[in-house]
Structure formats: C-alpha cells, structure tokens
Design a protein around this motif. Structure first.
Motif, PDB file in Angstrom:
ATOM      1  N   GLU A   5      -2.778   2.837  -6.576  1.00 56.52           N
ATOM      2  CA  GLU A   5      -2.685   3.593  -7.826  1.00 56.52           C
ATOM      3  C   GLU A   5      -2.464   2.662  -9.013  1.00 56.52           C
ATOM      4  O   GLU A   5      -3.013   2.866 -10.100  1.00 56.52           O
ATOM      5  N   PHE A  52       0.823  -1.199   0.000  1.00 49.48           N
ATOM      6  CA  PHE A  52       0.000   0.000   0.000  1.00 49.48           C
ATOM      7  C   PHE A  52       0.863   1.257   0.000  1.00 49.48           C
ATOM      8  O   PHE A  52       0.540   2.221  -0.693  1.00 49.48           O
ATOM      9  N   ASP A  53       1.958   1.223   0.759  1.00 56.25           N
ATOM     10  CA  ASP A  53       2.850   2.386   0.810  1.00 56.25           C
ATOM     11  C   ASP A  53       3.633   2.565  -0.482  1.00 56.25           C
ATOM     12  O   ASP A  53       4.162   3.644  -0.736  1.00 56.25           O
ATOM     13  N   ARG A  54       3.709   1.522  -1.291  1.00 54.24           N
ATOM     14  CA  ARG A  54       4.487   1.585  -2.531  1.00 54.24           C
ATOM     15  C   ARG A  54       3.625   1.728  -3.783  1.00 54.24           C
ATOM     16  O   ARG A  54       4.101   1.519  -4.894  1.00 54.24           O
ATOM     17  N   GLY A  55       2.336   2.026  -3.606  1.00 47.96           N
ATOM     18  CA  GLY A  55       1.521   2.398  -4.752  1.00 47.96           C
ATOM     19  C   GLY A  55       0.607   1.349  -5.351  1.00 47.96           C
ATOM     20  O   GLY A  55       0.148   1.519  -6.479  1.00 47.96           O
ATOM     21  N   GLU A  79      -5.887  -3.597   4.258  1.00 47.48           N
ATOM     22  CA  GLU A  79      -4.602  -4.123   4.723  1.00 47.48           C
ATOM     23  C   GLU A  79      -4.809  -5.351   5.606  1.00 47.48           C
ATOM     24  O   GLU A  79      -4.072  -6.330   5.496  1.00 47.48           O
ATOM     25  N   ARG A 129      -8.860   1.703   4.076  1.00 44.67           N
ATOM     26  CA  ARG A 129      -7.506   1.178   3.877  1.00 44.67           C
ATOM     27  C   ARG A 129      -7.108   0.193   4.977  1.00 44.67           C
ATOM     28  O   ARG A 129      -6.505  -0.840   4.702  1.00 44.67           O
TER      29      ARG A 129
END
Length: 90
Positions: A8, A2-5, A46, A42
């Motif tokens: 998107e 999630f932190d790395r996209g 997760e 989110r």
C-alpha cells in the motif's frame, strides 16, 4: 514488510510520483512494483525480496570485513540493550 503495508505504501508513493531515478533503486522496490503490476504474485515477490536481502547482507558483511577497527554489535536484541552495548564501545 508485506504484512505491515509495504504494498500500500509503494502504491501510494507511485500515485504521488515520489520516486526519483535514485529512489527507483530502493531495495525491494522492483519486487513490490512487479507485484502491483501483476507480473508476479505475492509469494514470488516475498521470495525475490528474501533472496535480494540475503545477497545484500552478504555484500555488506564482505565490505565491513575490510574496515579496520570495526566492532560488530548484535542488533537482534532489545533496543535499550543494543544502545548500551554501543555506548560501552564509545
């Protein structure tokens, strides 16, 4: 992820229509899709992905125990160290 996209990436792939029926079964895709479509937040996405990943890993370990001659390699080390460990097993 999630932190790395990943959100998107999935959003862009959905817009481009890149998912076949088989690809729709990609690990975690439903969780990210539910997030994008505001069915979950989110934190829930997760949490679900973590649960699914643990279950998937358990199924893999069960399946691998049945393979004769299988040698496990600790993949949590530096890539060069892992590669060297694999080469020594060949």
């Amino acid at each position: 992820m999630f932190d790395r996209g990943v959100v998107e990436e999935v959003r862009a792939a959905r817009r481009a229509g890149l998912f076949s029926a088989t690809a729709e079964r990609i690990h975690g895709l439903q969780d990210v899709t539910d997030l994008l479509e505001s069915r979950i937040d989110r934190a829930e996405a997760e949490r679900r992905l973590a649960v699914r990943t643990r279950r998937y890993a358990k199924r893999q370990r069960t399946w691998m125990r049945r393979l004769p001659g299988l040698r496990l390699v600790d993949g949590d080390r530096d890539a060069g160290v892992v590669a060297a460990a694999i080469e020594t097993e060949l």
